[in-house]
Motif scaffolding. Structure first.
Motif, PDB file in Angstrom:
ATOM      1  N   ASP A 106       0.825  -1.208   0.000  1.00 27.43           N
ATOM      2  CA  ASP A 106       0.000   0.000   0.000  1.00 27.43           C
ATOM      3  C   ASP A 106       0.868   1.271   0.000  1.00 27.43           C
ATOM      4  O   ASP A 106       2.090   1.220   0.109  1.00 27.43           O
ATOM      5  CB  ASP A 106      -0.960  -0.017   1.193  1.00 27.43           C
ATOM      6  N   CYS A 107       0.200   2.420  -0.083  1.00 26.46           N
ATOM      7  CA  CYS A 107       0.883   3.720  -0.140  1.00 26.46           C
ATOM      8  C   CYS A 107       1.802   3.911   1.054  1.00 26.46           C
ATOM      9  O   CYS A 107       2.913   4.413   0.917  1.00 26.46           O
ATOM     10  CB  CYS A 107      -0.138   4.851  -0.163  1.00 26.46           C
ATOM     11  N   HIS A 108       1.296   3.513   2.206  1.00 24.16           N
ATOM     12  CA  HIS A 108       2.071   3.706   3.423  1.00 24.16           C
ATOM     13  C   HIS A 108       3.420   2.997   3.330  1.00 24.16           C
ATOM     14  O   HIS A 108       4.460   3.560   3.650  1.00 24.16           O
ATOM     15  CB  HIS A 108       1.276   3.183   4.620  1.00 24.16           C
ATOM     16  N   HIS A 119       5.743  -1.256  -9.324  1.00 27.20           N
ATOM     17  CA  HIS A 119       4.416  -1.777  -9.625  1.00 27.20           C
ATOM     18  C   HIS A 119       3.355  -0.852  -9.016  1.00 27.20           C
ATOM     19  O   HIS A 119       2.360  -0.502  -9.665  1.00 27.20           O
ATOM     20  CB  HIS A 119       4.300  -3.193  -9.050  1.00 27.20           C
ATOM     21  N   HIS A 120       3.594  -0.428  -7.788  1.00 23.31           N
ATOM     22  CA  HIS A 120       2.636   0.466  -7.122  1.00 23.31           C
ATOM     23  C   HIS A 120       2.645   1.861  -7.764  1.00 23.31           C
ATOM     24  O   HIS A 120       1.587   2.449  -7.995  1.00 23.31           O
ATOM     25  CB  HIS A 120       2.970   0.577  -5.632  1.00 23.31           C
ATOM     26  N   LEU A 121       3.832   2.350  -8.062  1.00 21.39           N
ATOM     27  CA  LEU A 121       3.929   3.697  -8.640  1.00 21.39           C
ATOM     28  C   LEU A 121       3.160   3.781  -9.970  1.00 21.39           C
ATOM     29  O   LEU A 121       2.578   4.819 -10.285  1.00 21.39           O
ATOM     30  CB  LEU A 121       5.398   4.077  -8.871  1.00 21.39           C
ATOM     31  N   VAL A 154       0.459   2.540 -10.690  1.00 19.70           N
ATOM     32  CA  VAL A 154      -0.991   2.666 -10.532  1.00 19.70           C
ATOM     33  C   VAL A 154      -1.399   3.744  -9.534  1.00 19.70           C
ATOM     34  O   VAL A 154      -2.574   4.023  -9.384  1.00 19.70           O
ATOM     35  CB  VAL A 154      -1.625   1.313 -10.092  1.00 19.70           C
ATOM     36  N   CYS A 155      -0.438   4.363  -8.848  1.00 19.66           N
ATOM     37  CA  CYS A 155      -0.810   5.328  -7.792  1.00 19.66           C
ATOM     38  C   CYS A 155      -0.261   6.719  -8.074  1.00 19.66           C
ATOM     39  O   CYS A 155       0.944   6.936  -8.056  1.00 19.66           O
ATOM     40  CB  CYS A 155      -0.324   4.824  -6.428  1.00 19.66           C
ATOM     41  N   ARG A 156      -1.199   7.639  -8.312  1.00 16.21           N
ATOM     42  CA  ARG A 156      -0.780   9.007  -8.624  1.00 16.21           C
ATOM     43  C   ARG A 156      -0.159   9.709  -7.425  1.00 16.21           C
ATOM     44  O   ARG A 156       0.813  10.448  -7.542  1.00 16.21           O
ATOM     45  CB  ARG A 156      -1.994   9.810  -9.107  1.00 16.21           C
ATOM     46  N   GLU A 157      -0.760   9.495  -6.264  1.00 17.18           N
ATOM     47  CA  GLU A 157      -0.270  10.096  -5.018  1.00 17.18           C
ATOM     48  C   GLU A 157       1.225   9.850  -4.843  1.00 17.18           C
ATOM     49  O   GLU A 157       2.013  10.759  -4.643  1.00 17.18           O
ATOM     50  CB  GLU A 157      -1.003   9.471  -3.818  1.00 17.18           C
ATOM     51  N   CYS A 158       1.579   8.571  -4.908  1.00 13.14           N
ATOM     52  CA  CYS A 158       2.967   8.193  -4.663  1.00 13.14           C
ATOM     53  C   CYS A 158       3.877   8.698  -5.774  1.00 13.14           C
ATOM     54  O   CYS A 158       5.025   9.037  -5.529  1.00 13.14           O
ATOM     55  CB  CYS A 158       3.092   6.678  -4.483  1.00 13.14           C
ATOM     56  N   ARG A 159       3.330   8.747  -6.986  1.00 12.91           N
ATOM     57  CA  ARG A 159       4.145   9.289  -8.088  1.00 12.91           C
ATOM     58  C   ARG A 159       4.464  10.753  -7.845  1.00 12.91           C
ATOM     59  O   ARG A 159       5.570  11.213  -8.084  1.00 12.91           O
ATOM     60  CB  ARG A 159       3.410   9.138  -9.423  1.00 12.91           C
TER      61      ARG A 159
HETATM   62 ZN   LIG Z   1       0.484   5.064  -3.359  1.00 15.95          ZN
END
Ligand SMILES: [Zn+2]
Lengths: 191, 290
Positions: free
Chosen positions: B4-6, B30-32, B34-39
């Motif tokens: 997850d993001c955390h 892999h997470h980056l 799909v996740c705009r926040e983390c990007r």
């Molecule tokens: Zn994230």
């Protein structure tokens, strides 16, 4: 590497790599070698000191760092990189200077909340922005951030320099970067 | 494996700095994907790096104070003073000297007075400097803000050598008559001999009860010691005529004389404190110390 003392510090040429043979020549008291070592390392240490303690005191702190380095040179074993040893001394001296100063200062180091905060920061140079931001984060975080970003040390080297567990470098850098970002965005930084 | 993001946030610096092992890199990427926040968090890391790079590019010219020749001179001056580089910071220059508190004021006062009589003892460690004016302006300014650094530079500049209190005490011949230690306002932390341009001089650093420091100098010559341009006035302290000099940050220096010895205090807070110092440093000496 031999940079003149008065030349500007080159744009991020990567971490200084001091030749161990040069250090050994210094340890045996060779004055030309001492000058070479000093001129190779001083500009970067001065820059680090400027960012850690601020521009007014950086020269004094740098001088103290090198006085200590040269008089303790015989204690350098050569097991670690010379830079790690020197930077450990530099960071310790700078942080100690800040602690002492905090004790004796009548005005706080932080910039006071002022109209500056609302003013557009577009006019602020990178240096002013960083000076303002660095002044507002914990000196330990300032140090770790600079060792990584400006001195481009590996996590292992950072851990040795700061004498902290290697496993904690990443999380400390996370904290440093987060705090800097939030201070900078409060200052109006919009890259 | 998905995280997850955390968890990504926890690994983000390591990932960004290329310090993550290969499987974790794959997981983070892999997470980056799909996740705009983390990007955008990652992008903020990049922005921060470019800000530092931009500042690095602007260059920074070290001041002339840091030229090799200037530094080398400082280094030579500091060479004769070993405590410039204590092997362990914790056993630094301002360490308390091991002497019973009740002897301390007397020992300071005595050592200043002994400066007059012990030139033979001192000459063991080198010839006396030629008489001249001593300029303590820079020391005074720095001492008020940062006593440790000021002290270190002073010792480097004037080839300070620690004077062992036991040596002073031996020359005095114990026991030293002294006042009771109850309510003692200051504590001696270091005692040095300095080769000043005017004369060889004894310097003591003392702490107040709150840990802040004052410096006391004892000279046995009449040469002027420069302290800056602060206003100065004559006052009476503990029955002595004192010259009181205003320093920056509402601090004071004071000069007075005991016998042939001129005493100088740097960093006092007010006249009352100088009065206590004059009283504290009043010598309770045996009539002869040979
Ligand atoms: Zn994230």
């Amino acid at each position: 590497m031999s940079a003149g003392a008065s030349k500007p510090i080159a744009s991020n040429p990567g971490p200084t790599r001091v030749d161990p043979a040069l250090v050994a020549r210094c340890q045996s008291g060779n004055p030309a070698a001492q000058q070479e070592l000093y001129e190779a390392c001083m500009p970067r240490v001065y820059r680090l000191a400027t960012r850690l303690v601020g521009p007014q005191d950086a020269a004094d702190v740098t001088q103290t760092i090198f006085l200590q380095a040269f008089s303790r040179l015989d204690q350098f074993q050569g097991a670690a990189r010379f830079e790690t040893w020197l930077y450990r001394l530099a960071v310790n001296e700078a942080l100690q200077f800040l602690r002492r100063q905090k004790r004796y200062r009548s005005v706080p180091l932080e910039t006071e909340p002022s109209a500056n905060r609302d003013r557009s920061c577009l006019a602020l140079e990178a240096r002013e922005l960083l000076d303002l931001a660095f002044a507002q984060i914990d000196p330990d975080l300032r140090a770790i951030f600079l060792l990584r970003e400006s001195e481009q040390m590996s996590y292992e080297e950072i851990a040795q320099t700061l004498e902290i567990p290697a496993g904690t470098v990443g999380s400390r850098l996370n904290r440093a970067r987060k705090q800097l970002q939030s201070v900078l965005s409060r200052l109006g930084w919009a890259p | 494996m998905t995280i997850d993001c955390h968890e990504v946030e926890r690994l983000l610096s390591s990932y960004y700095d290329g310090e993550l092992d290969r499987p974790s890199v794959a997981t983070v990427e892999h997470h980056l994907a799909v996740c705009r926040e983390c990007r955008s968090e990652l992008r903020r890391f990049e922005d921060l790096s470019s800000l530092v790079r931009e500042d690095d590019r602007q260059g920074l010219v070290p001041p002339p104070q840091l030229d090799w020749n200037t530094f080398a001179r400082q280094l030579r001056e500091s060479k004769s003073y070993p405590a410039v580089a204590p092997a362990n910071r914790r056993s630094g220059l301002l360490d308390p000297v091991a002497v019973s508190p009740r002897w301390r004021p007397a020992i300071i006062a005595a050592s200043f007075l002994l400066a007059v009589g012990l030139s033979a003892w001192w000459s063991l460690s080198g010839p006396r400097a030629t008489p001249g004016e001593t300029n303590l302006e820079a020391f005074v300014r720095q001492f008020i803000r940062d006593p440790e650094t000021a002290q270190m530079r002073l010792l480097a500049q004037y080839r300070g050598e620690p004077i062992r209190t036991t040596a002073v005490a031996r020359h005095l011949g114990l026991p030293i008559p002294t006042r009771p230690s109850a309510g003692e306002p200051f504590r001696l932390v270091s005692l040095h001999k300095l080769r000043m341009p005017c004369c060889d001089c004894v310097e003591a650093v003392c702490t107040r009860n709150d840990g802040t420091k004052i410096a006391v100098f004892g000279h046995n010559c009449a040469a002027r010691v420069r302290l800056g341009n602060g206003k100065s006035q004559q006052v009476r302290c503990d029955g002595k005529i004192c010259q009181l000099i205003e320093l920056p940050e509402s601090r004071f220096a004071a000069k007075w004389q005991v016998g042939n010895v001129r005493l100088l205090v740097v960093g006092a807070r007010n006249k009352a404190e100088i009065e206590r110092l004059v009283e504290w440093l009043r010598p309770d000496l045996p009539s002869s110390h040979s």
